[in-house]
Motif scaffolding. Structure first.
Motif, PDB file in Angstrom:
ATOM      1  N   SER A 167     -11.193 -22.497  28.027  1.00 30.03           N
ATOM      2  CA  SER A 167     -11.474 -21.679  26.834  1.00 30.03           C
ATOM      3  C   SER A 167     -12.823 -20.974  26.939  1.00 30.03           C
ATOM      4  O   SER A 167     -13.722 -21.441  27.646  1.00 30.03           O
ATOM      5  N   TRP A 169     -16.311 -18.691  25.164  1.00 29.62           N
ATOM      6  CA  TRP A 169     -17.412 -19.012  24.251  1.00 29.62           C
ATOM      7  C   TRP A 169     -17.301 -18.320  22.901  1.00 29.62           C
ATOM      8  O   TRP A 169     -17.982 -18.696  21.970  1.00 29.62           O
ATOM      9  N   ASN A 170     -16.479 -17.282  22.791  1.00 30.23           N
ATOM     10  CA  ASN A 170     -16.608 -16.442  21.588  1.00 30.23           C
ATOM     11  C   ASN A 170     -16.023 -17.095  20.336  1.00 30.23           C
ATOM     12  O   ASN A 170     -16.554 -16.927  19.240  1.00 30.23           O
ATOM     13  N   LYS A 193     -11.475 -27.503  29.460  1.00 35.25           N
ATOM     14  CA  LYS A 193     -12.759 -27.087  30.025  1.00 35.25           C
ATOM     15  C   LYS A 193     -13.300 -25.938  29.173  1.00 35.25           C
ATOM     16  O   LYS A 193     -12.866 -24.799  29.274  1.00 35.25           O
ATOM     17  N   ASP A 195     -16.205 -23.236  27.794  1.00 33.26           N
ATOM     18  CA  ASP A 195     -17.251 -22.455  28.451  1.00 33.26           C
ATOM     19  C   ASP A 195     -18.538 -23.278  28.476  1.00 33.26           C
ATOM     20  O   ASP A 195     -18.845 -23.985  27.523  1.00 33.26           O
ATOM     21  N   GLU A 196     -19.295 -23.153  29.565  1.00 29.33           N
ATOM     22  CA  GLU A 196     -20.491 -24.000  29.692  1.00 29.33           C
ATOM     23  C   GLU A 196     -21.555 -23.671  28.642  1.00 29.33           C
ATOM     24  O   GLU A 196     -22.455 -24.469  28.397  1.00 29.33           O
ATOM     25  N   GLY A 226     -17.513 -22.712  35.487  1.00 31.54           N
ATOM     26  CA  GLY A 226     -16.088 -22.363  35.524  1.00 31.54           C
ATOM     27  C   GLY A 226     -15.543 -22.190  36.919  1.00 31.54           C
ATOM     28  O   GLY A 226     -14.419 -22.605  37.217  1.00 31.54           O
ATOM     29  N   GLY A 244      -9.731 -15.853  28.319  1.00 34.10           N
ATOM     30  CA  GLY A 244     -10.979 -15.337  28.887  1.00 34.10           C
ATOM     31  C   GLY A 244     -10.797 -13.919  29.365  1.00 34.10           C
ATOM     32  O   GLY A 244      -9.901 -13.199  28.905  1.00 34.10           O
ATOM     33  N   GLY A 245     -11.624 -13.524  30.313  1.00 34.17           N
ATOM     34  CA  GLY A 245     -11.606 -12.146  30.796  1.00 34.17           C
ATOM     35  C   GLY A 245     -10.440 -11.873  31.740  1.00 34.17           C
ATOM     36  O   GLY A 245      -9.896 -12.795  32.354  1.00 34.17           O
ATOM     37  N   THR A 248     -10.936 -12.958  35.555  1.00 35.26           N
ATOM     38  CA  THR A 248     -10.787 -14.409  35.754  1.00 35.26           C
ATOM     39  C   THR A 248      -9.318 -14.777  35.578  1.00 35.26           C
ATOM     40  O   THR A 248      -8.791 -15.616  36.323  1.00 35.26           O
ATOM     41  N   GLU A 266      -4.476 -15.393  27.886  1.00 33.89           N
ATOM     42  CA  GLU A 266      -4.881 -14.542  26.758  1.00 33.89           C
ATOM     43  C   GLU A 266      -6.160 -13.837  27.186  1.00 33.89           C
ATOM     44  O   GLU A 266      -7.209 -14.478  27.255  1.00 33.89           O
ATOM     45  N   LEU A 267      -6.067 -12.548  27.472  1.00 38.86           N
ATOM     46  CA  LEU A 267      -7.180 -11.867  28.134  1.00 38.86           C
ATOM     47  C   LEU A 267      -7.829 -10.822  27.223  1.00 38.86           C
ATOM     48  O   LEU A 267      -7.755 -10.924  26.012  1.00 38.86           O
ATOM     49  N   GLY A 268      -8.435  -9.839  27.826  1.00 36.56           N
ATOM     50  CA  GLY A 268      -9.212  -8.887  27.040  1.00 36.56           C
ATOM     51  C   GLY A 268      -8.367  -7.814  26.367  1.00 36.56           C
ATOM     52  O   GLY A 268      -7.138  -7.797  26.469  1.00 36.56           O
ATOM     53  N   CYS A 300     -11.563 -10.742  20.853  1.00 34.53           N
ATOM     54  CA  CYS A 300     -10.638 -10.023  21.742  1.00 34.53           C
ATOM     55  C   CYS A 300      -9.732  -9.071  20.963  1.00 34.53           C
ATOM     56  O   CYS A 300      -9.214  -8.123  21.518  1.00 34.53           O
ATOM     57  N   GLU A 398     -13.600  -2.824  28.027  1.00 32.58           N
ATOM     58  CA  GLU A 398     -13.869  -3.650  26.855  1.00 32.58           C
ATOM     59  C   GLU A 398     -15.385  -3.840  26.716  1.00 32.58           C
ATOM     60  O   GLU A 398     -16.046  -4.271  27.657  1.00 32.58           O
ATOM     61  N   ARG A 478       0.954 -17.501  22.509  1.00 34.26           N
ATOM     62  CA  ARG A 478       0.593 -18.676  21.718  1.00 34.26           C
ATOM     63  C   ARG A 478       1.123 -18.440  20.297  1.00 34.26           C
ATOM     64  O   ARG A 478       1.514 -17.341  19.948  1.00 34.26           O
TER      65      ARG A 478
HETATM   66  P1  NDP Z   1     -14.475 -15.638  31.448  1.00 34.33           P
HETATM   67  O1  NDP Z   1     -13.172 -15.241  31.977  1.00 34.33           O
HETATM   68  O2  NDP Z   1     -15.689 -15.432  32.280  1.00 34.33           O
HETATM   69  O3  NDP Z   1     -14.525 -17.208  31.044  1.00 34.33           O
HETATM   70  C1  NDP Z   1     -13.516 -17.838  30.324  1.00 34.33           C
HETATM   71  C2  NDP Z   1     -13.420 -19.290  30.758  1.00 34.33           C
HETATM   72  O4  NDP Z   1     -13.006 -19.355  32.113  1.00 34.33           O
HETATM   73  C3  NDP Z   1     -14.758 -20.021  30.707  1.00 34.33           C
HETATM   74  O5  NDP Z   1     -14.539 -21.348  30.293  1.00 34.33           O
HETATM   75  C4  NDP Z   1     -15.236 -19.970  32.145  1.00 34.33           C
HETATM   76  O6  NDP Z   1     -16.132 -21.001  32.469  1.00 34.33           O
HETATM   77  C5  NDP Z   1     -13.918 -20.155  32.876  1.00 34.33           C
HETATM   78  N1  NDP Z   1     -13.917 -19.703  34.258  1.00 34.33           N
HETATM   79  C6  NDP Z   1     -14.816 -18.929  34.916  1.00 34.33           C
HETATM   80  N2  NDP Z   1     -14.435 -18.743  36.199  1.00 34.33           N
HETATM   81  C7  NDP Z   1     -13.265 -19.426  36.359  1.00 34.33           C
HETATM   82  C8  NDP Z   1     -12.366 -19.609  37.460  1.00 34.33           C
HETATM   83  N3  NDP Z   1     -12.582 -19.068  38.651  1.00 34.33           N
HETATM   84  N4  NDP Z   1     -11.261 -20.364  37.270  1.00 34.33           N
HETATM   85  C9  NDP Z   1     -11.002 -20.906  36.064  1.00 34.33           C
HETATM   86  N5  NDP Z   1     -11.833 -20.767  34.990  1.00 34.33           N
HETATM   87  C10 NDP Z   1     -12.938 -20.035  35.133  1.00 34.33           C
HETATM   88  O7  NDP Z   1     -14.570 -14.882  30.088  1.00 34.33           O
HETATM   89  P2  NDP Z   1     -15.777 -14.816  29.102  1.00 34.33           P
HETATM   90  O8  NDP Z   1     -16.341 -16.158  28.906  1.00 34.33           O
HETATM   91  O9  NDP Z   1     -16.719 -13.743  29.522  1.00 34.33           O
HETATM   92  O10 NDP Z   1     -15.017 -14.438  27.732  1.00 34.33           O
HETATM   93  C11 NDP Z   1     -14.932 -13.169  27.283  1.00 34.33           C
HETATM   94  C12 NDP Z   1     -13.614 -12.567  27.692  1.00 34.33           C
HETATM   95  O11 NDP Z   1     -12.532 -13.337  27.212  1.00 34.33           O
HETATM   96  C13 NDP Z   1     -13.460 -11.203  27.087  1.00 34.33           C
HETATM   97  O12 NDP Z   1     -13.002 -10.298  28.048  1.00 34.33           O
HETATM   98  C14 NDP Z   1     -12.408 -11.392  26.002  1.00 34.33           C
HETATM   99  O13 NDP Z   1     -11.642 -10.311  25.706  1.00 34.33           O
HETATM  100  C15 NDP Z   1     -11.605 -12.510  26.512  1.00 34.33           C
HETATM  101  N6  NDP Z   1     -11.043 -13.259  25.398  1.00 34.33           N
HETATM  102  C16 NDP Z   1      -9.706 -13.150  25.121  1.00 34.33           C
HETATM  103  C17 NDP Z   1      -9.150 -13.771  24.033  1.00 34.33           C
HETATM  104  C18 NDP Z   1      -7.687 -13.701  23.740  1.00 34.33           C
HETATM  105  O14 NDP Z   1      -7.177 -14.472  22.934  1.00 34.33           O
HETATM  106  N7  NDP Z   1      -6.952 -12.791  24.351  1.00 34.33           N
HETATM  107  C19 NDP Z   1      -9.971 -14.565  23.118  1.00 34.33           C
HETATM  108  C20 NDP Z   1     -11.349 -14.633  23.519  1.00 34.33           C
HETATM  109  C21 NDP Z   1     -11.859 -13.998  24.618  1.00 34.33           C
HETATM  110  P3  NDP Z   1     -17.744 -20.819  32.446  1.00 34.33           P
HETATM  111  O15 NDP Z   1     -18.078 -19.621  31.627  1.00 34.33           O
HETATM  112  O16 NDP Z   1     -18.219 -22.090  31.865  1.00 34.33           O
HETATM  113  O17 NDP Z   1     -18.216 -20.635  33.848  1.00 34.33           O
END
Ligand code: NDP
Length: 531
Positions: A167, A169-170, A193, A195-196, A226, A244-245, A248, A266-268, A300, A398, A478
């Motif tokens: 998951s 951080w937002n 796991k 976000d750190e 991550g 996340g993004g 990733t 669930e991405l950006g 997002c 984004e 989801r």
């Molecule tokens: P990231 O993709 O960087 O991080 C998301 C999670 O993935 C964190 O817990 C991170 O850990 C972990 N991670 C990082 N690298 C890896 C890897 N190689 N394998 C597995 N997990 C990994 O995204 P952000 O934290 O920057 O979040 C913002 C993004 O998430 C935006 O683009 C946003 O649009 C999207 N988002 C989408 C949502 C949705 O529902 N569609 C909701 C919220 C955000 P760590 O950071 O601890 O290193």
């Protein structure tokens, strides 16, 4: 705009002693198999350290998943109704302990309290929805057999085993739990796991799950970087629910594919908002403020591109700019301010760069566009841009901050065409005085959710309806039945009442083939004509 200093807030409240002590207790929940490096967690409110967590290793992950796997074998034997009751209790506890949870969310993210509340409301709603509907979604289902009357078929649903939730951080409270709740209800264990930067709220939720009666080891948190912990987790689990993004997300999907496990991503998004010629400009402007600036735009689902029919453009813009300029940026631990902080300095730099490069390429700044170090180290004013070059970063990528661009369009066709001109497809909104027209336009938009006369809440909070993205915004869904069904393996149990489905003794294969062809014809007709 408010000028409340984050530093002053931390000093004035009892937070330093009582709340930071609580974070230390929470960090003690994380189990490692040896001494680990310690990762500092800082608050965006003052950029000061608030605690530390272990940087788990691949071995820690393997051990956590092993414990989860062993607990899961008991859990899947617990009835769905009993599992549902525990999750309902957990939902109650989240509401009861909301003040502490809100403090932790604000401390970790710097968001305003009224945006943090959305997270607290979401979790009990998710619990209640799945507790009420899960038992029927997971119940054995009778299906039509191969040969009516002579056979039957029943589908059963088994949990997958251990689900990994990764998951961001937002929305650290909502997004640590929204995928975990249905996974647990379906009889799986979960290893999460977070976000750190935002581990403590996930740990606080783990505490509440234990208090609600969830057996030990069924929901575990592992912490760390991550890029280390994420792949280790994906290698151990039976399903991964990632938020996340997009970049990733692609690496998560590749690894899941190699391991032949399923995943939801669930991405950006680069979400469009369409204001049609029959929309009320004031209402649409209120929606734009809510959508674009909730959680300082780090959402997002937030609209980042607004297409307004040229007949409503001036009225809409006046109302939107006026309301945006009245927003207060602040960092209080109460409901005083409208918008909080961005998550950290890197993200602030990225948001600022989007705005500055757009302005350098000819965009007009109608509101905001400034950092607010007087309020907090990573605060940025809500920002409205017009005359944006369609090829600039702010138009295509984004931004994930309190920044939105507004564009006049000649009519609904151009609005739809421009809304669909994106690799993303997460969420859109349509603003109109005619809901049926809104629904018709919604069907033309390539997004997983399209909200009418609301920017995102009406779609996200419709727990019975699936939520997810088209294109680069993700895979899987989801919420709703789909959000639960992803966590089970469907097994078909089919029975013959007439022995093997083959020619009975004494019947020649020719006659049997004729009989079967006749029967197949009747069956096809019945299938077509009968409901
Ligand atoms: P990231 O993709 O960087 O991080 C998301 C999670 O993935 C964190 O817990 C991170 O850990 C972990 N991670 C990082 N690298 C890896 C890897 N190689 N394998 C597995 N997990 C990994 O995204 P952000 O934290 O920057 O979040 C913002 C993004 O998430 C935006 O683009 C946003 O649009 C999207 N988002 C989408 C949502 C949705 O529902 N569609 C909701 C919220 C955000 P760590 O950071 O601890 O290193």
């Amino acid at each position: 705009m408010a000028r409340t200093s984050g530093l002053r807030i931390l000093e004035e409240t009892t937070l330093k002693s009582a709340r930071l002590e609580r974070l230390e207790q929470l960090a003690a929940r994380i189990e490692t198999t040896g001494d680990r490096s310690s990762l500092e967690v800082r608050t965006p409110i003052t950029d000061e350290p608030i605690g530390s967590i272990p940087g788990c290793t691949a071995n820690d992950v393997a051990v956590a998943v092993e414990r989860a796997r062993s607990a899961q074998t008991e859990w899947e034997r617990v009835t769905v109704d009993e599992r549902a009751a525990i999750l309902e209790r957990f939902g109650d506890l989240v509401l009861e302990r909301r003040e502490e949870l809100l403090d932790v969310v604000q401390l970790e993210t710097g968001k305003s309290r009224h945006h943090a509340v959305e997270e607290v409301l979401d979790v009990p709603l998710t619990c209640s929805y799945y507790a009420a509907n899960g038992p029927s979604i997971l119940a054995d289902a009778d299906r039509t057999g191969a040969v009516p009357l002579a056979s039957d078929a029943t589908v059963t649903y088994d949990p997958l085993g251990v689900v990994g939730v990764i998951s961001p951080w937002n929305y650290p409270l909502t997004l640590a739990m929204t995928d975990a709740i249905p996974a647990l209800l379906a009889g799986n264990a979960v290893v999460c796991k977070p976000d750190e930067r935002t581990p403590f709220i996930a740990l606080a939720l783990a505490d509440l799950l234990t208090e609600a009666g969830l057996p030990d080891d069924l929901f575990q948190i592992i912490t760390g970087d991550g890029a280390t912990v994420g792949p280790a987790l994906i290698d151990e689990v039976d399903y991964v629910a990632f938020t996340g993004g997009t970049e990733t997300g692609r690496t998560v999907a590749e690894q899941a594919g190699r391991n032949l496990i399923d995943c939801s991503l669930e991405l950006g998004g680069k979400n469009p908002m369409l204001v049609l010629d029959d929309a009320d400009p004031e209402t649409a402007a209120r929606g734009a403020v809510k959508g674009a600036f909730t959680n300082a735009g780090q959402l997002c689902l937030a609209p980042e591109r607004i297409y307004v029919d040229e007949r409503r453009y001036d009225e809409f813009l006046d109302a939107f700019v006026g309301a945006t300029r009245r927003l207060e940026v602040g960092l209080e631990f109460d409901y005083g301010s409208d918008i909080g902080s961005l998550i950290d300095g890197d993200h602030l730099d990225s948001v600022r760069e989007h705005v500055e490069s757009a302005v350098a390429n000819g965009a007009s700044l109608l509101s905001g566009g400034r950092t607010r170090p007087d309020v907090g180290p990573f605060c940025y004013e809500p920002t409205i841009l017009t005359d944006v070059d369609p090829d600039s970063r702010v138009a295509c990528e984004e931004t994930f901050g309190p920044v939105v661009s507004v564009h006049p369009v000649s009519g609904v066709d151009e609005a739809i065409e421009r809304a669909n001109d994106s690799e993303y497809g997460l969420n859109a909104s349509v603003w109109t005085g005619d809901r049926e027209r809104g629904r018709a336009v919604a069907r033309e938009i390539d997004c997983g959710t399209v909200c009418i006369n609301d920017p995102y809440t009406v779609g996200w909070a419709a727990m019975d309806a699936p939520m997810g993205g088209f294109g680069d915004s993700g895979l899987g869904r989801r919420h709703g039945p789909e959000g639960l069904q992803r966590y089970v393996d469907a097994r078909t149990i089919a029975t013959s009442r007439i022995g093997p489905m083959d020619a009975p003794p004494g019947v020649s294969p020719r006659w049997f083939a004729r009989f079967m062809l006749g029967l197949t014809n009747v069956q096809r007709r019945l299938t077509r004509w009968l409901p």
